[in-house]
Design a protein around this motif. Structure first.
Motif, PDB file in Angstrom:
ATOM      1  N   UNK A  83      -3.494 -33.739  20.300  1.00  0.00           N
ATOM      2  CA  UNK A  83      -2.310 -33.680  19.447  1.00  0.00           C
ATOM      3  C   UNK A  83      -2.369 -32.547  18.423  1.00  0.00           C
ATOM      4  N   UNK A  84      -1.215 -32.009  18.121  1.00  0.00           N
ATOM      5  CA  UNK A  84      -1.050 -31.047  17.030  1.00  0.00           C
ATOM      6  C   UNK A  84       0.022 -31.617  16.113  1.00  0.00           C
ATOM      7  N   UNK A  85      -0.345 -31.907  14.875  1.00  0.00           N
ATOM      8  CA  UNK A  85       0.609 -32.430  13.896  1.00  0.00           C
ATOM      9  C   UNK A  85       0.545 -31.548  12.656  1.00  0.00           C
ATOM     10  N   UNK A  86       1.572 -30.772  12.448  1.00  0.00           N
ATOM     11  CA  UNK A  86       1.642 -29.854  11.311  1.00  0.00           C
ATOM     12  C   UNK A  86       2.797 -30.292  10.416  1.00  0.00           C
ATOM     13  N   UNK A  87       2.493 -31.121   9.452  1.00  0.00           N
ATOM     14  CA  UNK A  87       3.550 -31.644   8.589  1.00  0.00           C
ATOM     15  C   UNK A  87       4.078 -30.588   7.628  1.00  0.00           C
ATOM     16  N   UNK A  94       1.786 -32.026  21.853  1.00  0.00           N
ATOM     17  CA  UNK A  94       0.459 -32.136  22.456  1.00  0.00           C
ATOM     18  C   UNK A  94       0.254 -30.991  23.433  1.00  0.00           C
ATOM     19  N   UNK A  95      -1.027 -30.713  23.733  1.00  0.00           N
ATOM     20  CA  UNK A  95      -1.364 -29.723  24.746  1.00  0.00           C
ATOM     21  C   UNK A  95      -2.522 -30.277  25.579  1.00  0.00           C
ATOM     22  N   UNK A  96      -2.689 -29.817  26.815  1.00  0.00           N
ATOM     23  CA  UNK A  96      -3.732 -30.369  27.693  1.00  0.00           C
ATOM     24  C   UNK A  96      -5.138 -30.164  27.141  1.00  0.00           C
ATOM     25  N   UNK A  97      -5.957 -31.152  27.305  1.00  0.00           N
ATOM     26  CA  UNK A  97      -7.357 -31.075  26.886  1.00  0.00           C
ATOM     27  C   UNK A  97      -8.022 -29.905  27.615  1.00  0.00           C
ATOM     28  N   UNK A  98      -8.768 -29.094  26.894  1.00  0.00           N
ATOM     29  CA  UNK A  98      -9.451 -27.949  27.480  1.00  0.00           C
ATOM     30  C   UNK A  98      -8.796 -26.624  27.171  1.00  0.00           C
ATOM     31  N   UNK A  99      -7.499 -26.631  26.831  1.00  0.00           N
ATOM     32  CA  UNK A  99      -6.860 -25.391  26.424  1.00  0.00           C
ATOM     33  C   UNK A  99      -7.406 -24.988  25.060  1.00  0.00           C
ATOM     34  N   UNK A 100      -7.440 -23.694  24.795  1.00  0.00           N
ATOM     35  CA  UNK A 100      -7.995 -23.189  23.547  1.00  0.00           C
ATOM     36  C   UNK A 100      -6.932 -22.496  22.711  1.00  0.00           C
ATOM     37  N   UNK A 101      -7.070 -22.628  21.401  1.00  0.00           N
ATOM     38  CA  UNK A 101      -6.137 -21.962  20.500  1.00  0.00           C
ATOM     39  C   UNK A 101      -6.474 -20.476  20.427  1.00  0.00           C
ATOM     40  N   UNK A 102      -5.457 -19.644  20.510  1.00  0.00           N
ATOM     41  CA  UNK A 102      -5.622 -18.199  20.392  1.00  0.00           C
ATOM     42  C   UNK A 102      -4.621 -17.679  19.368  1.00  0.00           C
ATOM     43  N   UNK A 103      -4.899 -16.528  18.836  1.00  0.00           N
ATOM     44  CA  UNK A 103      -4.013 -15.909  17.853  1.00  0.00           C
ATOM     45  C   UNK A 103      -3.145 -14.864  18.537  1.00  0.00           C
ATOM     46  N   UNK A 104      -1.838 -15.012  18.416  1.00  0.00           N
ATOM     47  CA  UNK A 104      -0.890 -14.069  19.001  1.00  0.00           C
ATOM     48  C   UNK A 104       0.106 -13.657  17.923  1.00  0.00           C
ATOM     49  N   UNK A 105       0.269 -12.362  17.752  1.00  0.00           N
ATOM     50  CA  UNK A 105       1.180 -11.836  16.741  1.00  0.00           C
ATOM     51  C   UNK A 105       2.584 -12.407  16.918  1.00  0.00           C
ATOM     52  N   UNK A 119      -0.835 -20.240  31.926  1.00  0.00           N
ATOM     53  CA  UNK A 119      -0.700 -21.627  31.479  1.00  0.00           C
ATOM     54  C   UNK A 119      -0.950 -21.680  29.983  1.00  0.00           C
ATOM     55  N   UNK A 120       0.116 -21.889  29.238  1.00  0.00           N
ATOM     56  CA  UNK A 120       0.006 -21.848  27.779  1.00  0.00           C
ATOM     57  C   UNK A 120       1.177 -22.585  27.147  1.00  0.00           C
ATOM     58  N   UNK A 121       1.058 -22.814  25.852  1.00  0.00           N
ATOM     59  CA  UNK A 121       2.166 -23.331  25.058  1.00  0.00           C
ATOM     60  C   UNK A 121       2.183 -22.564  23.748  1.00  0.00           C
ATOM     61  N   UNK A 122       3.360 -22.190  23.312  1.00  0.00           N
ATOM     62  CA  UNK A 122       3.491 -21.472  22.046  1.00  0.00           C
ATOM     63  C   UNK A 122       4.657 -22.054  21.264  1.00  0.00           C
ATOM     64  N   UNK A 123       4.580 -21.938  19.955  1.00  0.00           N
ATOM     65  CA  UNK A 123       5.671 -22.392  19.102  1.00  0.00           C
ATOM     66  C   UNK A 123       5.963 -21.330  18.059  1.00  0.00           C
ATOM     67  N   UNK A 219       3.178 -30.075  31.912  1.00  0.00           N
ATOM     68  CA  UNK A 219       4.072 -29.225  31.126  1.00  0.00           C
ATOM     69  C   UNK A 219       5.263 -30.019  30.601  1.00  0.00           C
ATOM     70  N   UNK A 220       5.777 -30.926  31.402  1.00  0.00           N
ATOM     71  CA  UNK A 220       6.868 -31.787  30.933  1.00  0.00           C
ATOM     72  C   UNK A 220       6.382 -32.687  29.797  1.00  0.00           C
ATOM     73  N   UNK A 221       5.143 -33.134  29.867  1.00  0.00           N
ATOM     74  CA  UNK A 221       4.595 -33.957  28.785  1.00  0.00           C
ATOM     75  C   UNK A 221       4.544 -33.166  27.491  1.00  0.00           C
ATOM     76  N   UNK A 222       4.164 -31.894  27.568  1.00  0.00           N
ATOM     77  CA  UNK A 222       4.126 -31.038  26.370  1.00  0.00           C
ATOM     78  C   UNK A 222       5.514 -30.947  25.745  1.00  0.00           C
ATOM     79  N   UNK A 223       6.501 -30.596  26.555  1.00  0.00           N
ATOM     80  CA  UNK A 223       7.869 -30.429  26.047  1.00  0.00           C
ATOM     81  C   UNK A 223       8.423 -31.743  25.500  1.00  0.00           C
ATOM     82  N   UNK A 224       8.199 -32.835  26.227  1.00  0.00           N
ATOM     83  CA  UNK A 224       8.723 -34.125  25.781  1.00  0.00           C
ATOM     84  C   UNK A 224       8.060 -34.617  24.505  1.00  0.00           C
TER      85      UNK A 224
END
Length: 232
Positions: A83-87, A94-105, A119-123, A219-224
């Protein structure tokens, strides 16, 4: 005049063309946002609110019932998602277990598979004076413009597969599915957008077309799971 919020995207730092970042959808998003967006006062060539636009794609509206726990907490409970919760920023997903956070401009957060870079998720978030995503137009028109002008570089051939409106806790979200075809690969992707807290939120995730059948449920789980949270 406060037109389409994406006209306010600032020019991003150019991403290099070597290695995994060349194929990274988050890197491509950052590059794409440098495109000039200034047509019809909405920035992406959308028709005016009074114009009649043919229904080119199926528009479905669904309503989700309120659940005792947030979608991100439910998805993370089985241990396959983190889970990612940024209040402070006002969102969770949420994102799949094993994915790593990276920094993108230009992105607020990015998580990706280090072996399969597509295979990634960005916000991303940008300021807006609009209060509801529906103020920008119907889902198919808004998603089509976003896919062509921001989420894919101009050299790729895009196809919007579906766009729909969803209600979560009384807030409207647009969720959509699309493909972006490059010379050597095709990315099959999902996205969801909404407006809250004076910001236009965009979450995008996807995978190589050859791995879509394997990845689509995740991927649908991430979006939902994406949801606006109460700020502190």
């Amino acid at each position: 005049m406060d037109g389409w919020p994406l006209r306010d995207w600032k020019k991003k730092k150019k991403i290099g063309k070597s290695g995994a970042e060349q194929r990274s959808p988050s890197a491509r998003t950052a590059m794409a946002t440098a495109t000039s967006l200034s047509l019809h006062g909405h920035g992406l060539g959308l028709p005016s609110p009074t114009a009649k636009t043919p229904a080119r794609r199926l528009l479905s509206v669904t309503v989700r019932a309120m659940a005792p726990a947030s979608p991100s907490k439910v998805a993370a409970a089985d241990g396959k998602f983190m889970p990612v919760i940024d209040r402070k920023a006002g969102y969770s997903f949420v994102y799949p277990f094993g994915w790593q956070e990276v920094s993108v401009q230009g992105q607020d957060k990015v998580y990706k598979d280090v072996i399969e870079p597509l295979e990634s998720v960005s916000i991303n978030m940008i300021p807006t004076t609009k209060e509801d995503i529906r103020d920008l137009g119907p889902p198919d028109q808004v998603a089509e413009a976003l896919v062509r002008k921001v989420l894919s570089p101009p050299t790729q051939k895009t196809k919007l597969i579906e766009a729909k409106e969803t209600d979560i806790d009384g807030r409207a979200y647009y969720t959509f599915e699309f493909t972006a075809q490059a010379p050597n690969f095709t990315r099959h992707a999902l996205g969801t957008i909404t407006i809250a807290n004076g910001k236009f939120y965009t979450l995008a995730t996807g995978a190589n077309e050859r791995r879509w059948d394997k990845m689509k449920d995740r991927l649908h789980t991430i979006v939902d799971s994406f949801k606006i949270e109460t700020k502190v």
